[in-house]
Design a protein around this motif. Structure first.
Motif, short mmCIF file in Angstrom:
data_model
loop_
_atom_site.label_atom_id
_atom_site.label_comp_id
_atom_site.label_asym_id
_atom_site.label_seq_id
_atom_site.Cartn_x
_atom_site.Cartn_y
_atom_site.Cartn_z
N LYS A 193 -0.30 1.77 3.48
CA LYS A 193 -1.01 0.48 3.42
C LYS A 193 -0.77 -0.32 4.68
N GLN A 194 0.48 -0.29 5.17
CA GLN A 194 0.77 -1.01 6.40
C GLN A 194 -0.01 -0.41 7.56
N ALA A 195 -0.10 0.93 7.56
CA ALA A 195 -0.83 1.60 8.65
C ALA A 195 -2.31 1.22 8.63
N ILE A 196 -2.88 1.05 7.44
CA ILE A 196 -4.28 0.63 7.36
C ILE A 196 -4.43 -0.75 8.00
N GLN A 197 -3.48 -1.64 7.64
CA GLN A 197 -3.54 -2.99 8.18
C GLN A 197 -3.44 -2.99 9.70
N GLN A 198 -2.61 -2.11 10.24
CA GLN A 198 -2.42 -2.07 11.69
C GLN A 198 -3.39 -1.10 12.37
N GLU A 199 -4.31 -0.56 11.59
CA GLU A 199 -5.27 0.43 12.09
C GLU A 199 -4.56 1.57 12.80
N TYR B 5 10.93 -7.13 -4.90
CA TYR B 5 10.65 -5.77 -4.41
C TYR B 5 9.59 -5.08 -5.28
N GLU B 6 9.76 -5.23 -6.59
CA GLU B 6 8.79 -4.57 -7.48
C GLU B 6 7.38 -5.11 -7.27
N LYS B 7 7.26 -6.42 -7.11
CA LYS B 7 5.94 -7.01 -6.91
C LYS B 7 5.33 -6.56 -5.58
N ALA B 8 6.18 -6.50 -4.54
CA ALA B 8 5.63 -6.26 -3.20
C ALA B 8 5.46 -4.78 -2.90
N PHE B 9 6.41 -3.95 -3.31
CA PHE B 9 6.43 -2.59 -2.77
C PHE B 9 6.42 -1.46 -3.79
N SER B 10 7.07 -1.65 -4.94
CA SER B 10 7.29 -0.47 -5.77
C SER B 10 6.07 -0.15 -6.62
N TYR B 11 6.00 1.09 -7.07
CA TYR B 11 4.93 1.54 -7.96
C TYR B 11 3.55 1.23 -7.40
N GLY B 12 3.40 1.39 -6.08
CA GLY B 12 2.09 1.21 -5.47
C GLY B 12 1.60 -0.22 -5.48
N ASP C 194 6.50 6.69 -3.28
CA ASP C 194 6.24 5.25 -3.35
C ASP C 194 6.28 4.62 -1.97
N GLN C 195 7.30 5.03 -1.19
CA GLN C 195 7.45 4.48 0.16
C GLN C 195 6.28 4.90 1.05
N MET C 196 5.76 6.08 0.78
CA MET C 196 4.62 6.56 1.55
C MET C 196 3.42 5.63 1.35
N VAL C 197 3.19 5.22 0.10
CA VAL C 197 2.05 4.34 -0.15
C VAL C 197 2.24 3.01 0.58
N THR D 154 -3.41 4.58 10.93
CA THR D 154 -3.16 5.65 9.95
C THR D 154 -3.06 6.99 10.68
N PRO D 155 -2.32 7.93 10.10
CA PRO D 155 -2.29 9.27 10.70
C PRO D 155 -3.55 10.02 10.28
N PRO D 156 -3.96 11.05 11.03
CA PRO D 156 -5.15 11.79 10.62
C PRO D 156 -4.98 12.46 9.25
N LEU D 157 -3.72 12.86 8.93
CA LEU D 157 -3.50 13.58 7.68
C LEU D 157 -2.33 12.95 6.93
N VAL D 158 -2.52 12.71 5.63
CA VAL D 158 -1.46 12.07 4.85
C VAL D 158 -1.35 12.72 3.47
N GLN D 159 -0.10 12.84 3.01
CA GLN D 159 0.15 13.39 1.67
C GLN D 159 0.40 12.22 0.72
N ILE D 160 -0.40 12.14 -0.34
CA ILE D 160 -0.28 11.04 -1.29
C ILE D 160 -0.11 11.62 -2.69
N TYR D 161 0.78 11.00 -3.48
CA TYR D 161 1.02 11.55 -4.83
C TYR D 161 -0.20 11.43 -5.74
N ASP D 162 -0.22 12.29 -6.75
CA ASP D 162 -1.33 12.36 -7.70
C ASP D 162 -1.79 10.99 -8.18
N ILE D 163 -0.81 10.14 -8.57
CA ILE D 163 -1.20 8.87 -9.18
C ILE D 163 -1.67 7.84 -8.15
N GLY D 164 -1.70 8.22 -6.88
CA GLY D 164 -2.26 7.33 -5.87
C GLY D 164 -3.71 7.68 -5.55
#
Lengths: 301, 464
Positions: free
Chosen positions: B99-105, A258-265, B92-95, B107-117
């Motif tokens: 990423k999955q949305a990019i792969q499937q083309e 999980y960590e490799k695939a999904f967590s922490y970006g 984290d789940q949002m990222v 993506t939503p027009p507007l997205v909230q992403i955390y600072d470190i992303g």
């Protein structure tokens, strides 16, 4: 439709009909099992870009990266310990509870319900409750200990203890199911067999050891196989209680994947897929051993 | 979209060109489809008919209600645009979802992403940079966006996303406990060493067991980032990743090991408790009143105020500095809004910008702030007069934006934060009288070294 089927009732017609009936499960298996499996093998040989798209063939590089990571071997060891710490107490504890319940105590039914109750909790709910119990500063576990004059314990923050604490949570969660299955098994033991044993003078532990437990062996075998697979796949309690910490002490193989695939970006699907294949092999080997060695000792009626 | 007219001989080429346009999802309104540096911001005339856009966010509970209220208010003043907020799990789940949305083309027009992303968003080449809209509309950035917040999302001098929900780090105090120990909550400790001194006096023992700990904080990598910035030092090289791709993280020296050593000592001496990495555990402990001093973000203030009611007096103070000579500041936390270009029509992009602009207005920012407790992004917005909250506003406005306080832009920043947390886990013992698993310096250095491989992999992937 029916008329056509009847007219064509040759070997080919029947064959087609059977395919028709198989189709729903075949479609579901293809989408949810065969395709992901094939995809896992494919991804394990590919590098990924920052978005997680497979972008180049890398051969066995992902496996090399995985085997070169000390965290991976640590996760394998942690997984083995976790299986040991959850399957043995879970099955033995379930058996003990069921045998105690058999000894015709008062409120037997109530106890059976009480023991089966944790089964109704979702992993997330149970983990959140245990997180509160284990809190080193204000948790109930340390509160009880302080009354006994024992100083605080870092249930989830001491690397040597954290896995045991998570195992306790897991056993608590699975015990109910084990009790249910074994209770049903005990109920299915023919009365004549038990009566015959009693007439021969078998009581208490002798009765249990010679009659009840051997008669329960199919259920016990089933539970050992199922609990092992469950333990190998456990995720929720680890994620909520420790996030694989402290210092990787509770990072099992599934958590490592999980960590490799999904967590922490991270989106290193290549290495994660390689590890998933290792997990598949581990599950296959464990199940194989259990069927090869244990099943021969199982007494099926 | 009409097929280009062509002679028979060029027909094949034309069909191929049309197909490729269709495949990349180019809309019929002539909108540019590319994301990144070359993306263009459509003007207000892009919206000619009603348009509905999805807004993916990570706000839950009361914050999600505030997002919905924002979308409803927006609908009232913009009858052509409907914004549909969609909760996509935590940051984290949002990222992962994005990423999955990019792969499937998709993506939503507007997205909230955390600072470190943010660095990832920059490199993913999916968005219309926010500054393009700002230039298009001659939007007054300096008047409407707090410069110390904007600096985090500014790359090579230009704003790439719109700060949305911002939080700042604080020192939280149980003022009753502080007074009982003969200390003055009006003169809070300003450095780690001063907190240590206070923690000793604030630890209360009953017989053998501790009934009140002087200090507690989660083993949260964010604190290492904050303390590094307080020292006016950069968390990663290349000007905190703002002059070019960062090639290493610096928490192996300086504030990183200093904090790890300091916290490890406090725990070992019994003046602090170690509640581990999950921030929930530290928050639960502080809420019960058994912790005197505590580090957390402003986002915890609402929950703490409610929990402290009738139990103890809650006070806040500026986030501590590693030492008295530290001359830096804190870094803003939280998340920002990004407008996707790839696969979207000009109408959708414009609609997203209209919503972003609306969310930034002083009225909406004041409302958002009141409902969620996040720091208002717009300096004209009225913030609540809770003195505990004003500490954060004062702290933020007192500092000058600098590369250090802008925070580190790093593609693998989430992993870097986790790396620092693993270092802390090794350097901070589980309880009183126990030894750490590893000396602080070594633990943080090892942790920083483990980031080398992911950083190199990332940088190779984005082609530099």
């Amino acid at each position: 439709m029916r008329a056509r089927t009847i007219r064509r009732r040759g070997p080919t017609g029947e064959h087609r009909l059977s395919l028709l009936f198989l189709a729903p499960s075949l479609i579901i298996f293809t989408i949810f099992v065969f395709y992901p499996l094939g995809r896992t093998f494919y991804l394990s040989t590919m590098g990924t870009d920052i978005i997680g798209r497979a972008n180049k063939f890398v051969g066995l590089d992902n496996f090399a990266a995985m085997f070169g990571d000390p965290g991976f071997f640590k996760a394998l060891g942690t997984t083995a310990l976790f299986v040991l710490f959850t399957v043995v107490p879970g099955v033995v504890g379930g058996l003990a509870v069921v045998l105690l319940l058999e000894s015709r105590i008062r409120g037997q039914r109530m106890f059976r319900t009480v023991f089966a109750l944790p089964f109704a909790f979702s992993v997330a709910t149970a983990s959140v409750i245990f997180a509160l119990i284990y809190n080193p500063a204000v948790g109930m576990a340390n509160g009880v200990l302080s009354h006994l004059g024992v100083d605080r314990i870092g249930w989830l923050t001491e690397p040597d203890l954290a896995l045991i604490s998570i195992s306790i949570t897991t056993v608590w969660m699975t015990l109910g199911y084990n009790v249910l299955v074994l209770s049903a098994g005990v109920g299915a033991i023919p009365v004549e067999v038990v009566e015959a044993a009693r007439l021969d003078g078998a009581t208490g532990w002798r009765l249990h050891g010679r009659i009840t437990v051997p008669m329960l062996s199919p259920q016990l075998f089933f539970l050992i196989v199922i609990s092992t697979i469950h333990a190998l796949q456990s995720f929720g309690q680890i994620h909520i209680l420790t996030k694989g910490g402290p210092d990787g002490a509770t990072s099992t193989l599934v958590y490592w994947i999980y960590e490799k695939a999904f967590s922490y970006g991270s989106s290193d699907f290549g290495t994660a897929s390689a590890a998933a294949i290792v997990l598949l092999v581990v599950v296959l080997v464990c199940t194989g051993i259990q069927f090869g060695v244990l099943e021969r000792r199982v007494h099926y009626r | 979209m009409a097929l280009p007219r062509s002679r028979r001989t060029r027909g094949g080429l034309a069909v191929a060109a049309a197909l490729s346009l269709a495949l990349t999802g180019c809309g019929g309104d002539g909108g540019s489809d590319v994301g990144g540096q070359d993306a263009t911001a459509p003007g207000a005339d892009a919206i000619t008919e009603p348009v509905t856009i999805e807004f993916w966010h990570s706000m839950k509970e009361k914050n999600e209600l505030a997002v919905k209220a924002l979308a409803d208010d927006f609908r009232k003043v913009n009858d052509k645009i409907t914004v549909k907020p969609v909760f996509k799990g935590d940051y984290d789940q949002m990222v992962v979802a994005y990423k999955q949305a990019i792969q499937q083309e998709a993506t939503p027009p507007l997205v909230q992403i955390y600072d470190i992303g943010s660095r990832f968003m920059y490199d993913a080449q999916q968005v219309v940079p926010m500054y393009k809209f700002i230039e298009q509309d001659k939007f007054d950035q300096s008047a409407n966006i707090e410069p110390n917040i904007a600096s985090y999302y500014t790359i090579k001098g230009k704003l790439w996303s719109m700060p949305f929900n911002s939080s700042a780090p604080l020192l939280y105090m149980n003022a009753d406990a502080v007074r009982k120990a003969g200390l003055d909550p009006d003169k809070p400790p300003a450095t780690l060493d001063e907190i240590g001194e206070w923690a000793k006096k604030l630890t209360v023992k009953d017989g053998g067991t501790v009934t009140q700990f002087g200090f507690n904080a989660a083993l949260y990598g964010w604190f290492v980032e904050q303390l590094t910035a307080q020292d006016n030092a950069e968390y990663c090289d290349n000007g905190n990743g703002r002059n070019g791709l960062a090639t290493k993280v610096n928490f192996g020296t300086g504030a990183g090991p200093k904090f790890a050593q300091w916290l490890g000592d406090l725990v070992k001496q019994g003046y602090a408790t170690n509640t581990g990495r999950p921030t929930d555990q530290a928050q639960n402990a502080f809420k019960t009143g058994t912790i005197a001093l505590h580090l957390e973000s402003t986002s915890a203030l609402g929950g703490y105020t409610a929990a402290a009611k009738d139990k103890f007096e809650l006070r806040t103070a500026p986030f501590p500095k590693p030492s008295a000579s530290s001359g830096g500041g804190t870094i803003i936390g939280g998340a920002s809004l990004w407008i996707n270009a790839a696969g979207h029509t000009d109408a959708e992009k414009r609609a997203a910008w209209e919503f972003v602009k609306f969310a930034n207005t002083p009225e909406q920012q004041a409302k958002w702030h009141a409902a969620t407790g996040y720091v208002p992004v717009n300096p004209q917005a009225k913030s609540n007069d809770d003195p505990n909250f004003q500490v954060a506003v004062t702290q933020l406005r007192a500092q000058q934006p600098s590369p250090a306080t802008s925070g580190c832009l790093l593609g693998v920043m989430p992993e870097a934060r986790k790396g620092a947390e693993v270092g802390l886990e090794q350097a901070v013992p589980a309880g009183a009288g126990q030894e750490p698993r590893m000396p602080a310096e070594q633990a943080m250095q090892n942790a920083a070294a483990t980031l080398q491989s992911p950083i190199q992999k990332y940088n190779a992937n984005v082609g530099q």
